[in-house]
Design a protein around this motif. Structure first.
Motif, PDB file in Angstrom:
ATOM      1  N   ALA A  10       3.058 -54.007  41.705  1.00 39.70           N
ATOM      2  CA  ALA A  10       2.408 -53.014  42.553  1.00 39.70           C
ATOM      3  C   ALA A  10       0.976 -53.442  42.847  1.00 39.70           C
ATOM      4  O   ALA A  10       0.317 -54.082  42.035  1.00 39.70           O
ATOM      5  CB  ALA A  10       2.416 -51.651  41.858  1.00 39.70           C
ATOM      6  N   VAL A  11       0.496 -53.083  44.029  1.00 38.60           N
ATOM      7  CA  VAL A  11      -0.882 -53.358  44.410  1.00 38.60           C
ATOM      8  C   VAL A  11      -1.779 -52.294  43.798  1.00 38.60           C
ATOM      9  O   VAL A  11      -1.512 -51.094  43.926  1.00 38.60           O
ATOM     10  CB  VAL A  11      -1.024 -53.385  45.939  1.00 38.60           C
ATOM     11  CG1 VAL A  11      -2.483 -53.493  46.343  1.00 38.60           C
ATOM     12  CG2 VAL A  11      -0.222 -54.540  46.517  1.00 38.60           C
ATOM     13  N   ASP A  12      -2.831 -52.716  43.142  1.00 38.40           N
ATOM     14  CA  ASP A  12      -3.743 -51.799  42.462  1.00 38.40           C
ATOM     15  C   ASP A  12      -5.003 -51.623  43.308  1.00 38.40           C
ATOM     16  O   ASP A  12      -5.757 -52.570  43.527  1.00 38.40           O
ATOM     17  CB  ASP A  12      -4.115 -52.361  41.083  1.00 38.40           C
ATOM     18  CG  ASP A  12      -4.887 -51.349  40.233  1.00 38.40           C
ATOM     19  OD1 ASP A  12      -5.198 -50.262  40.758  1.00 38.40           O
ATOM     20  OD2 ASP A  12      -5.171 -51.670  39.069  1.00 38.40           O
ATOM     21  N   ASP A  64      -1.612 -58.759  50.306  1.00 35.09           N
ATOM     22  CA  ASP A  64      -1.083 -57.737  49.405  1.00 35.09           C
ATOM     23  C   ASP A  64      -1.374 -56.338  49.938  1.00 35.09           C
ATOM     24  O   ASP A  64      -0.521 -55.437  49.882  1.00 35.09           O
ATOM     25  CB  ASP A  64      -1.696 -57.893  48.013  1.00 35.09           C
ATOM     26  CG  ASP A  64      -1.077 -59.030  47.226  1.00 35.09           C
ATOM     27  OD1 ASP A  64      -0.031 -59.553  47.660  1.00 35.09           O
ATOM     28  OD2 ASP A  64      -1.645 -59.391  46.177  1.00 35.09           O
ATOM     29  N   GLY A  65      -2.593 -56.133  50.442  1.00 31.87           N
ATOM     30  CA  GLY A  65      -2.948 -54.821  50.980  1.00 31.87           C
ATOM     31  C   GLY A  65      -2.125 -54.467  52.199  1.00 31.87           C
ATOM     32  O   GLY A  65      -1.638 -53.336  52.341  1.00 31.87           O
ATOM     33  N   VAL A  73       5.574 -53.067  49.447  1.00 34.72           N
ATOM     34  CA  VAL A  73       5.410 -53.111  47.998  1.00 34.72           C
ATOM     35  C   VAL A  73       4.746 -51.808  47.572  1.00 34.72           C
ATOM     36  O   VAL A  73       4.021 -51.191  48.347  1.00 34.72           O
ATOM     37  CB  VAL A  73       4.561 -54.324  47.541  1.00 34.72           C
ATOM     38  CG1 VAL A  73       5.259 -55.628  47.878  1.00 34.72           C
ATOM     39  CG2 VAL A  73       3.173 -54.288  48.159  1.00 34.72           C
ATOM     40  N   PRO A  74       4.968 -51.380  46.340  1.00 31.69           N
ATOM     41  CA  PRO A  74       4.374 -50.113  45.898  1.00 31.69           C
ATOM     42  C   PRO A  74       2.884 -50.243  45.627  1.00 31.69           C
ATOM     43  O   PRO A  74       2.348 -51.342  45.452  1.00 31.69           O
ATOM     44  CB  PRO A  74       5.142 -49.796  44.608  1.00 31.69           C
ATOM     45  CG  PRO A  74       5.602 -51.127  44.116  1.00 31.69           C
ATOM     46  CD  PRO A  74       5.871 -51.957  45.329  1.00 31.69           C
ATOM     47  N   ILE A  75       2.224 -49.101  45.594  1.00 31.32           N
ATOM     48  CA  ILE A  75       0.812 -49.020  45.221  1.00 31.32           C
ATOM     49  C   ILE A  75       0.740 -48.371  43.849  1.00 31.32           C
ATOM     50  O   ILE A  75       1.334 -47.307  43.617  1.00 31.32           O
ATOM     51  CB  ILE A  75       0.014 -48.210  46.248  1.00 31.32           C
ATOM     52  CG1 ILE A  75       0.031 -48.928  47.607  1.00 31.32           C
ATOM     53  CG2 ILE A  75      -1.416 -47.982  45.786  1.00 31.32           C
ATOM     54  CD1 ILE A  75      -0.589 -48.132  48.728  1.00 31.32           C
TER      55      ILE A  75
END
Length: 498
Positions: A10-12, A64-65, A73-75
């Motif tokens: 996941a993107v943080d 990624d963002g 992709v999930p956050i």
């Protein structure tokens, strides 16, 4: 075939999340993942909003963002869900609607306060009603720029953080390409959420939702002495007043929403759902901006009454909680007082009048009649009048009118009234220049940006974003964008298709 970008991690965004709407329970939503799009790319990034929210613009613009805000992709910390609501569309009860192509990511805890983030165009949901769950590049750019234009004008609105695109085809009137716009708001709850549970006799859920909104956004409704302490009536009154004030701001700036269905009305009094919106070119009071609105229900001059009709529908939905029809009607009365008061205040400000005097209403009404008679460009008139008030000559204003004699008579009355103010002409003129924008997001400006964006040139999107964020500044390098619309702009058709 092009592979869809995937990532196991996941993107943080490096901000904490709280998902208070999800805590209401499964009666209010369906939890589901977004549907990826192939090879996403960045169309526009609202860096000013990113900074307000404490997000790193470089991260948002990174691969990624872009993947995360396309729904690929999930956050980290998000909890994707689509909410259910109902509503009246074009005055007719439509029954269950819901987030047919939008997913709530959750509620980010930001320096600007808790803000919900929502992906619009992220795929089918159980509420898609046979739709494809997608948004097109055209409408996504319009919403991205339109919501920021309203914010720049000081009008309550949802906002847009970024737009991503994909070459994945979407069929509307013609085949277009896909896009996802990330919307930001303290809440996306609509009038239609309340209508849904009330119409289905689900009073426990209706109460749960009302308590949730009151406790988060209208806590004064719990402590007021009005309506014998009935918090739900006080809540209805507060929503009515916010809605009235918002619509007065729309009318003053010449904004047409285009599709004021009850499911497109924010419970916070925010402008929401930028579909077939338009800022007026020529001042035509009965202008219909939505090509789909064959009956003219949402014409510019009907918006105030439609907004009252919508809050009346909200009052009907809340009646099981209020418990007294007369109390509900009394709560709605505030709309009728707030709208004209706010409208008069906004129009006095446009005229540079710092106080209220007898005859001001007639001064406003008479100039609006002259504008309508000669179909004068609304934004250009107010801007030229502002420059005249600040000390320049009257000819540029007078030249806008065919009936120069009638306008000249009005101008003499206005100048006599203007001269009665304290503080001097120059100060009042400068106030007008900060009130009456030089730039609004006209349809043809959007159309030019969209045409270039379809060729993967997003420079005009970025340029327009900068203009609408400070619409009262001069921006001499963009003087052409403050001029009269070209003839071809009259043939632009905007509809509910997006």
């Amino acid at each position: 075939m092009t592979a869809v970008l995937e990532s196991p991690a996941a993107v943080d965004l490096r901000v904490p999340w709280r998902n208070s709407f999800a805590a209401l329970g499964p009666a209010f939503f369906t939890r589901l993942p977004s549907q990826p799009l192939p090879d996403p790319y960045l169309v526009g990034l609202n860096q000013a909003l990113a900074h307000e929210l404490g997000f790193d613009p470089a991260l948002l613009a990174s691969p990624d963002g872009v993947a995360a805000f396309t729904g690929n992709v999930p956050i980290a910390g998000s909890d994707t869900l689509a909410s259910v609501y109902s509503g009246h569309q074009f005055g007719v009860w439509a029954g269950q609607l819901g987030d047919g192509r939008a997913l709530l990511l959750g509620e980010a805890q930001t320096p600007a306060g808790p803000q919900e983030l929502q992906l619009k165009g992220s795929g089918r949901t159980p509420y898609s009603r046979m739709g494809d769950g997608r948004a097109v590049l055209r409408s996504s750019i319009r919403e991205y720029l339109g919501s920021e234009a309203m914010h720049g004008l000081g009008i309550p609105t949802t906002r847009a953080l970024l737009v991503t695109g994909s070459d994945a085809p979407v069929r509307r009137e013609e085949v277009e390409t896909s896009a996802v716009v990330t919307r930001v708001s303290p809440s996306f709850v609509r009038f239609g959420h309340f209508e849904h549970f009330s119409a289905n006799g689900r009073i426990d859920e209706l109460r749960t939702l009302a308590d949730y909104v009151i406790d988060r956004f209208y806590p004064d409704a719990r402590t007021t002495d009005r309506f014998a302490g009935n918090a739900y009536a006080a809540f209805l009154e507060a929503v009515s007043e916010r809605t009235a004030a918002m619509v007065a701001q729309w009318q003053a700036v010449g904004f047409c929403h285009g599709v004021m269905n009850t499911d497109n009305m924010s419970i916070l009094g925010l402008t929401i759902d930028y579909g077939p919106f338009q800022f007026l070119d020529a001042f035509v009071p009965n202008h219909i901006c939505n090509h789909s609105d064959e009956q003219g229900r949402y014409a510019y001059n009907r918006q105030p009454n439609v907004a009252y009709w919508n809050v009346f529908c909200l009052g009907q939905a809340l009646l099981p909680l209020i418990g007294d029809q007369e109390l509900a009607l009394a709560a709605l009365e505030s709309y009728k007082a707030v709208f004209p008061r706010e409208m008069e205040m906004r129009m006095r400000a446009k005229l540079g009048l710092a106080d209220d005097q007898e005859g001001d209403r007639e001064l406003v009404e008479s100039v609006l009649q002259l504008l309508a008679k000669d179909r004068v460009d609304y934004t250009i008139f107010w801007r030229r009048l502002s420059h005249h008030a600040a000390g320049s000559g009257a000819e540029p204003v007078r030249d806008l009118f065919l009936d120069r004699e009638s306008f000249g008579a009005w101008l003499r009355l206005y100048e006599a009234r203007f001269a009665q103010q304290e503080g001097g002409r120059e100060a009042a003129g400068l106030r007008m220049l900060r009130t009456n924008p030089k730039y609004v997001l006209r349809n043809h400006l959007c159309e030019i940006a969209i045409r270039q964006a379809k060729l993967k040139d997003f420079s005009e999107v970025d340029a327009l974003l900068a203009l609408v964020q400070s619409p009262c500044d001069e921006h001499p390098a963009h003087e052409d964008k403050a001029g009269f619309p070209p003839d071809w702009a009259q043939h632009i058709e905007i509809s509910c298709s997006s």
